[in-house]
Design an enzyme around this catalytic site. Sequence first.
Site, short mmCIF file in Angstrom:
data_model
loop_
_atom_site.label_atom_id
_atom_site.label_comp_id
_atom_site.label_asym_id
_atom_site.label_seq_id
_atom_site.Cartn_x
_atom_site.Cartn_y
_atom_site.Cartn_z
CG ASN A 3 41.64 43.89 78.23
OD1 ASN A 3 42.18 44.87 78.76
ND2 ASN A 3 42.31 43.03 77.49
NE ARG B 222 45.13 44.25 81.09
CZ ARG B 222 45.79 44.74 80.05
NH1 ARG B 222 45.15 44.95 78.92
NH2 ARG B 222 47.05 45.03 80.14
CG HIS C 115 52.00 44.07 79.21
ND1 HIS C 115 53.12 44.75 78.84
CD2 HIS C 115 50.96 44.78 78.75
CE1 HIS C 115 52.79 45.85 78.19
NE2 HIS C 115 51.48 45.90 78.12
CG HIS D 121 52.60 42.35 75.51
ND1 HIS D 121 51.47 41.56 75.52
CD2 HIS D 121 52.17 43.59 75.22
CE1 HIS D 121 50.42 42.31 75.24
NE2 HIS D 121 50.82 43.54 75.07
N GLY E 267 51.35 49.34 74.56
CA GLY E 267 52.21 49.17 75.73
C GLY E 267 53.22 48.10 75.37
NE ARG F 236 51.84 53.46 78.41
CZ ARG F 236 51.41 52.23 78.66
NH1 ARG F 236 51.97 51.52 79.61
NH2 ARG F 236 50.43 51.70 77.96
NE ARG G 92 48.65 49.24 61.95
CZ ARG G 92 47.49 48.90 62.46
NH1 ARG G 92 46.77 47.97 61.89
NH2 ARG G 92 47.03 49.48 63.54
CB ILE H 187 54.60 45.89 67.38
CG1 ILE H 187 53.86 47.23 67.42
CG2 ILE H 187 55.90 46.01 66.60
CD1 ILE H 187 54.60 48.32 68.20
N GLY H 188 54.56 42.80 67.84
CA GLY H 188 55.30 41.54 67.90
C GLY H 188 54.70 40.47 67.00
CD GLU H 189 49.66 38.89 68.46
OE1 GLU H 189 48.69 38.99 67.68
OE2 GLU H 189 49.53 38.95 69.70
CD GLU I 111 46.14 41.46 77.34
OE1 GLU I 111 45.34 42.13 76.65
OE2 GLU I 111 47.16 41.93 77.84
P1 ADP Z 1 47.32 47.53 72.70
O1 ADP Z 1 48.53 47.56 73.59
O2 ADP Z 1 46.59 48.84 72.65
O3 ADP Z 1 46.42 46.30 72.90
P2 ADP Z 1 48.06 46.24 70.21
O4 ADP Z 1 48.62 45.00 70.83
O5 ADP Z 1 46.80 46.12 69.41
O6 ADP Z 1 47.92 47.43 71.24
O7 ADP Z 1 49.22 46.83 69.24
C1 ADP Z 1 49.07 48.04 68.56
C2 ADP Z 1 50.33 48.27 67.73
O8 ADP Z 1 50.47 47.18 66.80
C3 ADP Z 1 50.30 49.55 66.92
O9 ADP Z 1 51.56 50.21 67.00
C4 ADP Z 1 50.11 49.03 65.49
O10 ADP Z 1 50.69 49.87 64.53
C5 ADP Z 1 50.87 47.73 65.56
N1 ADP Z 1 50.51 46.86 64.43
C6 ADP Z 1 49.36 46.22 64.18
N2 ADP Z 1 49.41 45.57 62.99
C7 ADP Z 1 50.66 45.80 62.48
C8 ADP Z 1 51.35 45.41 61.29
N3 ADP Z 1 50.76 44.65 60.37
N4 ADP Z 1 52.62 45.83 61.12
C9 ADP Z 1 53.23 46.62 62.03
N5 ADP Z 1 52.63 47.02 63.18
C10 ADP Z 1 51.37 46.62 63.40
#
Ligand code: ADP
Length: 387
Positions: free
Chosen positions: A8, A83, A171, A197, A201, A230, A274, A318-320, A366
Amino acid sequence: MSNILTLNAGSATIKFSVYHAGTSPVLRLSGHVDALGSDDATLTVGHGESRHFRHLGPIDHAAGIRAILEEVASEHIVAVGHRIVHGGTEHDAPALLDEAVLSDLEQLSAFAPLHQPHNLAGVRAAMAAFPQAVQIGCFDTAFHRGHPWVNDAFALPREYYAKGIRRYGFHGLSYRYIAEELARIDPDGHERCVVAHLGNGASLCALRDGHSVSSTMGFSALDGLPMGTRCGQLDPGVVLYLFQQEGMSAEQISDLLYLESGLKGLSGLSNDMRVLQDSGTKESQQAIDYFAFRIRREIGAMAAVLGGLDCLVFTGGIGENSAALRAKVCADLGWLGIALQDEANSRNDPVISDGKVVVRVVPTNEELVIARSVFNLLDRQGSPETP
Ligand code: ADP
């Protein structure tokens, strides 16, 4: 023991996993190469409870793929699932990657110049490393190919639609995983669902009965929500102005929109949520406010597409993980029937609101979607290597 490798390749990271070819995919090891393009890319490999790291130095995508292929060289790999960001108008399902399909996909590099060439280079490298293995492509656009025409077309003259200038949406592997999870967790509770998501991205997808009917991403992975670097939705007049009045070249505009905008551009500090949450500057706060506002606005639009909302899902880094961001997005969505339970939200419970609209946090996967697709395709072909 026969294994499946998944690759991926994103813009700055390459994730990989090795699954046993059993009755269903069982994870053996997984890892990622991080910080490609920086001075110090690293390879991380996790095997059960154990983890190891290796510094790779300043390397590009091709060298990152080579490092991964060296790491798994001793595994008996029977199939590699890739992917692939763009499947064009034709590919609405995973496909065996032979020379004819690869040359078709190379034509699509013009549609996704920052991602497709890396994905296809990964396929070529895997073919060289595991010449006996089957190569299978899983497309980010495929999940969205059933969109109704009004969500597929731009209001341009017809010939541009025929040339492939359409709203593809991306996505798709993540959204397929979430749709399958929702069907498993709560088969009756998600007729009208919006999935957010939110990672580096970011996009939203409207699901009706588990099928994608609309996405905030369009022709390219630039449209819709602002992202780490972006811009998200932008008046095309801005691009014309930059080109005609500011004298910027196509390459400069591309760098601006893909690499210097979004959270990074607005905060003047970082693309990393973060860092922004911890920084306390006015600009970082404004960047977060803008991000949350655009997500909220698009959730409203998606609810209109669906004619109401039963379920909202947060996923991606971020969502998780960011309870603060989820709370900010949902704060003014009471009119839609969304009311977060603060305690559940701060604990990252899987269900953070069970009101009129169920709000869930569902970690995406994924790689597992790729592995399942490879299994299914091999199974249909009656490969002797799989059950
Ligand atoms: P990608 O699209 O590269 O796969 P990810 O899904 O890993 O990216 O998401 C990366 C983002 O998630 C970054 O902005 C990171 O700061 C954010 N992130 C990861 N852990 C946390 C957290 N505990 N609190 C806030 N944001 C977080």
